[in-house]
Design a protein around this motif. Sequence first.
Motif, PDB file in Angstrom:
ATOM      1  N   GLY A  94     -79.247  52.896  -3.064  1.00 54.28           N
ATOM      2  CA  GLY A  94     -79.518  51.467  -3.076  1.00 54.28           C
ATOM      3  C   GLY A  94     -80.230  50.996  -4.328  1.00 54.28           C
ATOM      4  O   GLY A  94     -80.583  49.821  -4.429  1.00 54.28           O
ATOM      5  N   LEU A  95     -80.447  51.893  -5.280  1.00 50.01           N
ATOM      6  CA  LEU A  95     -81.215  51.572  -6.474  1.00 50.01           C
ATOM      7  C   LEU A  95     -80.325  51.411  -7.695  1.00 50.01           C
ATOM      8  O   LEU A  95     -79.445  52.230  -7.946  1.00 50.01           O
ATOM      9  CB  LEU A  95     -82.247  52.668  -6.753  1.00 50.01           C
ATOM     10  N   GLY A  96     -80.587  50.351  -8.433  1.00 53.73           N
ATOM     11  CA  GLY A  96     -79.956  50.205  -9.730  1.00 53.73           C
ATOM     12  C   GLY A  96     -80.805  50.894 -10.784  1.00 53.73           C
ATOM     13  O   GLY A  96     -81.848  51.481 -10.473  1.00 53.73           O
ATOM     14  N   GLN A  97     -80.374  50.816 -12.034  1.00 50.45           N
ATOM     15  CA  GLN A  97     -81.158  51.429 -13.093  1.00 50.45           C
ATOM     16  C   GLN A  97     -80.627  51.030 -14.453  1.00 50.45           C
ATOM     17  O   GLN A  97     -79.497  50.554 -14.590  1.00 50.45           O
ATOM     18  CB  GLN A  97     -81.159  52.953 -12.986  1.00 50.45           C
ATOM     19  N   GLU A  98     -81.458  51.243 -15.461  1.00 47.53           N
ATOM     20  CA  GLU A  98     -81.052  51.039 -16.839  1.00 47.53           C
ATOM     21  C   GLU A  98     -80.728  52.399 -17.442  1.00 47.53           C
ATOM     22  O   GLU A  98     -81.542  53.318 -17.387  1.00 47.53           O
ATOM     23  CB  GLU A  98     -82.158  50.360 -17.642  1.00 47.53           C
ATOM     24  N   VAL A  99     -79.553  52.523 -17.996  1.00 50.75           N
ATOM     25  CA  VAL A  99     -79.113  53.762 -18.626  1.00 50.75           C
ATOM     26  C   VAL A  99     -78.989  53.506 -20.120  1.00 50.75           C
ATOM     27  O   VAL A  99     -78.232  52.625 -20.542  1.00 50.75           O
ATOM     28  CB  VAL A  99     -77.758  54.238 -18.062  1.00 50.75           C
ATOM     29  N   LYS A 100     -79.738  54.240 -20.918  1.00 52.34           N
ATOM     30  CA  LYS A 100     -79.690  54.065 -22.360  1.00 52.34           C
ATOM     31  C   LYS A 100     -78.986  55.254 -23.002  1.00 52.34           C
ATOM     32  O   LYS A 100     -79.222  56.405 -22.631  1.00 52.34           O
ATOM     33  CB  LYS A 100     -81.094  53.902 -22.927  1.00 52.34           C
ATOM     34  N   LEU A 101     -78.155  54.955 -23.960  1.00 54.23           N
ATOM     35  CA  LEU A 101     -77.367  55.983 -24.642  1.00 54.23           C
ATOM     36  C   LEU A 101     -77.377  55.684 -26.133  1.00 54.23           C
ATOM     37  O   LEU A 101     -76.881  54.634 -26.567  1.00 54.23           O
ATOM     38  CB  LEU A 101     -75.932  55.987 -24.106  1.00 54.23           C
ATOM     39  N   ALA A 102     -77.962  56.578 -26.900  1.00 56.39           N
ATOM     40  CA  ALA A 102     -78.026  56.396 -28.351  1.00 56.39           C
ATOM     41  C   ALA A 102     -76.888  57.141 -29.033  1.00 56.39           C
ATOM     42  O   ALA A 102     -76.586  58.290 -28.694  1.00 56.39           O
ATOM     43  CB  ALA A 102     -79.367  56.886 -28.890  1.00 56.39           C
ATOM     44  N   LEU A 103     -76.276  56.481 -29.986  1.00 53.96           N
ATOM     45  CA  LEU A 103     -75.175  57.083 -30.733  1.00 53.96           C
ATOM     46  C   LEU A 103     -75.606  58.392 -31.398  1.00 53.96           C
ATOM     47  O   LEU A 103     -74.881  59.395 -31.355  1.00 53.96           O
ATOM     48  CB  LEU A 103     -74.695  56.090 -31.795  1.00 53.96           C
ATOM     49  N   SER A 104     -76.805  58.387 -31.985  1.00 49.66           N
ATOM     50  CA  SER A 104     -77.274  59.606 -32.646  1.00 49.66           C
ATOM     51  C   SER A 104     -77.575  60.705 -31.642  1.00 49.66           C
ATOM     52  O   SER A 104     -77.362  61.889 -31.923  1.00 49.66           O
ATOM     53  CB  SER A 104     -78.510  59.314 -33.504  1.00 49.66           C
ATOM     54  N   ASP A 105     -78.048  60.342 -30.434  1.00 51.51           N
ATOM     55  CA  ASP A 105     -78.259  61.353 -29.398  1.00 51.51           C
ATOM     56  C   ASP A 105     -76.936  61.978 -28.966  1.00 51.51           C
ATOM     57  O   ASP A 105     -76.869  63.184 -28.686  1.00 51.51           O
ATOM     58  CB  ASP A 105     -78.961  60.740 -28.186  1.00 51.51           C
ATOM     59  N   MET A 106     -75.889  61.152 -28.886  1.00 58.18           N
ATOM     60  CA  MET A 106     -74.571  61.672 -28.530  1.00 58.18           C
ATOM     61  C   MET A 106     -74.132  62.706 -29.558  1.00 58.18           C
ATOM     62  O   MET A 106     -73.654  63.789 -29.215  1.00 58.18           O
ATOM     63  CB  MET A 106     -73.568  60.517 -28.484  1.00 58.18           C
TER      64      MET A 106
END
Length: 407
Positions: free
Chosen positions: A187-199
């Motif tokens: 039932g929980l939403g969230q913010e997912v962050k993805l950095a190009l350099s981390d990829m």
Amino acid sequence: MSSVLKGVRVVEGSAFIAAPMAGMSLAQLGADVIRFDQIGGGIDYNRMPRAKNNGSSLYWTGLNKGKRSFAVDLKNPQGRELIQQLITQPGEQAGIFLTNFAGVKWLTYDALTERRKDLIKIEISGNYDGSTAVDYTVNCAVGFPFVTGPASRDKPVNHVLPAWDVACSLQAALGVTSALMYRQQSGLGQEVKLALSDMALSVVGSLGHIAEAQINGEQRPVNGNFVHGAFGRDFGTRDGRRISAMAISDKQWQVLCKACGLTEKMQQLQSIMELNFNIDEHRYQARGSIAEFFERWCQQHTLEEIRQIFDAHGVCWDVYQSFTELVADDPRCSEKNPMFHTVEQPGVGSHLIASSPLNFSEMERGAANPAPVIGQHTDEILADVIGLSSVEIGKLHDAGIVAGAPL
């Protein structure tokens, strides 16, 4: 279009490659991906390559297949309000926002969760700290340009494929589906962050480059077109074409030698060099000497002769071909491949369009859909998703806050 993600609605605010390709990947699997843009198109709407007939961006249409388009004045407070309403609409499979517009205050996770607590936001940025980076600046920093290109070169060589954008897009699409599954369970939403350099750094580490530098203290050498750690390279044919032949596994090595009639020669060579070519490390060590034999063999045969011999023996190989040769000659890039369909792309014309490369056994892949024209679906989104009346929609058009497709 596949129906795997039918019912899932993703709102996309994006530019360039990573985020649009992520949205396209979801749309190809049946998600309702609504892309919002500034009226007239955003910063990448006219990016090269462009169609010669009218200048339409083949880049933009290629990355936005199967989406719906909502054109709105993003500088107008009322236009921003409409976008926030669109993103935070109720529904178990709605409330998903995909973007690379990092740092936009009215699109922050905190601002949007005031409207919908279980919002899912996937945000792609350049670096993990939010600073700016693009594929080409990331690639120059992660080591690959120093192992790319001719062995004789003394400068880094950039790769023309935006590999980190592509990888990031697929990871972002995975992030959307993973966060949605988590919300369905918790039932929980969230913010997912993805950095190009981390990829990029994740891939560099997964392929062993970080450990190689730390544990062995070694810089991988430039190999030209040789494959690192095995045997494989480009070879010229008698009729002026070039092929790539690979022997990564022991079986591939044995098959390649047999196809070229070089099994005995290779046994003699390994004896002279005191190596065992059944070991990939030894094949790599002797790659220059080995290649001379295969180069001579290839130069004695035409491409068609090599094709027949290699295919009969099951050699791992392919021919180097340009984009135009690919389209003209390769059945994999045609309607013989069920992934492709010839589709009329508005503003561009009729051409091959790929649907999802995923082929599920229990679900139809379906036909590919073209990219929308900017604003093509504005009115239906305002009516069917946000729930405005025709009078309200008319007033928004009159005020220049929204726009439909250009006439």
